[in-house]
Write a protein that holds these residues in place. Sequence first.
Motif, PDB file in Angstrom:
ATOM      1  N   ARG A  72       0.433  -1.079   0.304  1.00 33.66           N
ATOM      2  CA  ARG A  72      -0.405  -0.557   0.211  1.00 33.66           C
ATOM      3  C   ARG A  72       0.920   0.855   0.517  1.00 33.66           C
ATOM      4  O   ARG A  72       1.685   0.870   0.220  1.00 33.66           O
ATOM      5  N   ASN A  73       0.378   2.294  -0.232  1.00 32.04           N
ATOM      6  CA  ASN A  73       1.552   3.685  -0.335  1.00 32.04           C
ATOM      7  C   ASN A  73       0.105   4.019  -0.006  1.00 32.04           C
ATOM      8  O   ASN A  73      -0.774   4.924  -0.080  1.00 32.04           O
ATOM      9  N   ASN A  74       0.126   4.923   1.036  1.00 27.45           N
ATOM     10  CA  ASN A  74      -0.498   5.844   1.745  1.00 27.45           C
ATOM     11  C   ASN A  74      -1.024   7.473   1.640  1.00 27.45           C
ATOM     12  O   ASN A  74      -2.205   8.395   0.948  1.00 27.45           O
ATOM     13  N   ALA A  75       0.286   7.759   0.557  1.00 27.99           N
ATOM     14  CA  ALA A  75       0.122   9.005   0.049  1.00 27.99           C
ATOM     15  C   ALA A  75      -0.203   9.005  -1.045  1.00 27.99           C
ATOM     16  O   ALA A  75      -0.643  10.203  -2.077  1.00 27.99           O
ATOM     17  N   LYS A  76      -0.325   8.119  -2.073  1.00 26.89           N
ATOM     18  CA  LYS A  76      -0.769   7.611  -3.066  1.00 26.89           C
ATOM     19  C   LYS A  76      -2.484   7.289  -3.370  1.00 26.89           C
ATOM     20  O   LYS A  76      -2.711   7.069  -4.164  1.00 26.89           O
ATOM     21  N   ASN A  77      -3.023   6.822  -1.723  1.00 23.27           N
ATOM     22  CA  ASN A  77      -3.953   6.340  -1.657  1.00 23.27           C
ATOM     23  C   ASN A  77      -4.258   5.010  -2.653  1.00 23.27           C
ATOM     24  O   ASN A  77      -4.966   4.737  -3.753  1.00 23.27           O
ATOM     25  N   THR A  78      -3.500   4.366  -2.768  1.00 22.07           N
ATOM     26  CA  THR A  78      -3.194   2.829  -3.803  1.00 22.07           C
ATOM     27  C   THR A  78      -2.937   2.139  -3.149  1.00 22.07           C
ATOM     28  O   THR A  78      -2.225   1.836  -2.005  1.00 22.07           O
ATOM     29  N   ILE A  79      -3.477   0.409  -3.471  1.00 22.45           N
ATOM     30  CA  ILE A  79      -3.561  -0.471  -2.925  1.00 22.45           C
ATOM     31  C   ILE A  79      -2.958  -1.505  -4.246  1.00 22.45           C
ATOM     32  O   ILE A  79      -3.744  -1.630  -5.506  1.00 22.45           O
ATOM     33  N   THR A  80      -1.476  -1.797  -4.031  1.00 20.67           N
ATOM     34  CA  THR A  80      -1.626  -3.085  -5.178  1.00 20.67           C
ATOM     35  C   THR A  80      -0.796  -4.360  -4.611  1.00 20.67           C
ATOM     36  O   THR A  80      -0.409  -4.403  -3.546  1.00 20.67           O
ATOM     37  N   LEU A  81      -1.383  -5.569  -5.798  1.00 25.56           N
ATOM     38  CA  LEU A  81      -0.897  -7.207  -5.838  1.00 25.56           C
ATOM     39  C   LEU A  81      -0.132  -6.931  -7.120  1.00 25.56           C
ATOM     40  O   LEU A  81      -0.450  -6.684  -7.770  1.00 25.56           O
ATOM     41  N   GLN A  82       1.324  -7.561  -6.357  1.00 27.91           N
ATOM     42  CA  GLN A  82       1.927  -7.595  -7.833  1.00 27.91           C
ATOM     43  C   GLN A  82       2.218  -8.969  -7.164  1.00 27.91           C
ATOM     44  O   GLN A  82       1.462 -10.439  -6.339  1.00 27.91           O
ATOM     45  N   MET A  83       1.951 -10.342  -9.111  1.00 28.90           N
ATOM     46  CA  MET A  83       0.711 -11.792  -8.895  1.00 28.90           C
ATOM     47  C   MET A  83       2.418 -11.996  -9.744  1.00 28.90           C
ATOM     48  O   MET A  83       2.264 -11.787 -10.777  1.00 28.90           O
ATOM     49  N   ASN A  84       2.814 -12.683  -9.377  1.00 36.23           N
ATOM     50  CA  ASN A  84       4.379 -13.635 -10.344  1.00 36.23           C
ATOM     51  C   ASN A  84       3.903 -14.907 -10.150  1.00 36.23           C
ATOM     52  O   ASN A  84       2.477 -15.705  -9.655  1.00 36.23           O
ATOM     53  N   ASP A  85       4.060 -15.599 -10.985  1.00 38.85           N
ATOM     54  CA  ASP A  85       4.086 -17.461 -11.498  1.00 38.85           C
ATOM     55  C   ASP A  85       2.985 -17.315 -11.581  1.00 38.85           C
ATOM     56  O   ASP A  85       1.985 -18.498 -10.870  1.00 38.85           O
ATOM     57  N   LEU A  86       2.225 -16.929 -12.377  1.00 37.76           N
ATOM     58  CA  LEU A  86       0.478 -16.858 -12.597  1.00 37.76           C
ATOM     59  C   LEU A  86       0.069 -18.001 -13.183  1.00 37.76           C
ATOM     60  O   LEU A  86       0.882 -18.846 -14.251  1.00 37.76           O
ATOM     61  N   LYS A  87      -0.594 -18.704 -12.449  1.00 38.04           N
ATOM     62  CA  LYS A  87      -1.280 -19.742 -13.731  1.00 38.04           C
ATOM     63  C   LYS A  87      -2.659 -19.669 -13.825  1.00 38.04           C
ATOM     64  O   LYS A  87      -3.479 -19.428 -13.493  1.00 38.04           O
ATOM     65  N   PRO A  88      -3.133 -20.289 -14.630  1.00 35.21           N
ATOM     66  CA  PRO A  88      -4.239 -20.733 -14.965  1.00 35.21           C
ATOM     67  C   PRO A  88      -5.534 -20.422 -14.342  1.00 35.21           C
ATOM     68  O   PRO A  88      -6.916 -20.090 -14.640  1.00 35.21           O
ATOM     69  N   GLU A  89      -5.565 -21.389 -13.070  1.00 35.85           N
ATOM     70  CA  GLU A  89      -6.366 -21.240 -12.480  1.00 35.85           C
ATOM     71  C   GLU A  89      -6.492 -19.940 -11.302  1.00 35.85           C
ATOM     72  O   GLU A  89      -7.074 -19.406 -10.983  1.00 35.85           O
ATOM     73  N   ASP A  90      -5.719 -19.141 -11.943  1.00 42.52           N
ATOM     74  CA  ASP A  90      -5.401 -17.484 -11.546  1.00 42.52           C
ATOM     75  C   ASP A  90      -6.303 -17.085 -12.141  1.00 42.52           C
ATOM     76  O   ASP A  90      -7.186 -15.156 -11.601  1.00 42.52           O
ATOM     77  N   THR A  91      -7.180 -17.117 -13.221  1.00 42.29           N
ATOM     78  CA  THR A  91      -7.672 -16.692 -14.477  1.00 42.29           C
ATOM     79  C   THR A  91      -9.278 -16.165 -13.291  1.00 42.29           C
ATOM     80  O   THR A  91      -9.901 -17.078 -12.638  1.00 42.29           O
ATOM     81  N   ALA A  92      -9.360 -14.948 -12.828  1.00 41.73           N
ATOM     82  CA  ALA A  92     -10.647 -14.192 -12.436  1.00 41.73           C
ATOM     83  C   ALA A  92     -10.552 -12.850 -12.704  1.00 41.73           C
ATOM     84  O   ALA A  92      -9.853 -12.310 -13.491  1.00 41.73           O
ATOM     85  N   MET A  93     -11.915 -12.344 -11.947  1.00 40.67           N
ATOM     86  CA  MET A  93     -11.416 -10.912 -11.870  1.00 40.67           C
ATOM     87  C   MET A  93     -11.927 -10.878 -10.076  1.00 40.67           C
ATOM     88  O   MET A  93     -12.136 -11.469 -10.255  1.00 40.67           O
ATOM     89  N   TYR A  94     -10.585  -9.601 -10.697  1.00 38.03           N
ATOM     90  CA  TYR A  94      -9.980  -9.315  -9.171  1.00 38.03           C
ATOM     91  C   TYR A  94     -10.802  -7.976  -8.620  1.00 38.03           C
ATOM     92  O   TYR A  94     -10.829  -6.881 -10.020  1.00 38.03           O
ATOM     93  N   TYR A  95     -10.878  -7.873  -7.292  1.00 34.80           N
ATOM     94  CA  TYR A  95     -11.595  -6.799  -6.979  1.00 34.80           C
ATOM     95  C   TYR A  95     -10.566  -6.045  -6.093  1.00 34.80           C
ATOM     96  O   TYR A  95     -10.336  -6.610  -4.976  1.00 34.80           O
TER      97      TYR A  95
END
Length: 129
Positions: A72-95
């Motif tokens: 998170r970066n509170n100064a920029k009001n952002t939340i980040t999700l770094q996703m590595n080694d992605l798999k087909p089962e990670d296919t989804a709508m992310y909220y």
Amino acid sequence: QVRLVESGGGLVQAGGSLTLSCQTSGLPLDGYAAAWWRQRPGKAREGVSAISWSAISREYSAAVNGRFTISRNNAKNTITLQMNDLKPEDTAMYYCAASGRQRLIYSSTWTSLSTWNYWGQGTQVTVSS
């Protein structure tokens, strides 16, 4: 009015990486817990990761632990999700989600939908095999 807007989704090959971002407005992120959820085709929405208001605590589902990193970066009001080694089962709508309670201690309840008061519209992640 509180708004959460996700970005960064897309199509990637298995083993690849993506970085999702969530920009909040109308809610100063400082002091509020946040999370990422996903909904895979034909499945219920599930918690992926959460980060406490202080950023000291970070939670991950067993399915993504060791591959995804929330920040998170509170100064920029952002939340980040770094996703590595992605798999087909990670296919989804992310909220992206945020709590409406200041300094919430979510403990095990981070995987409960009712813990999170504000939601974005989602960004699609598709992982090809």
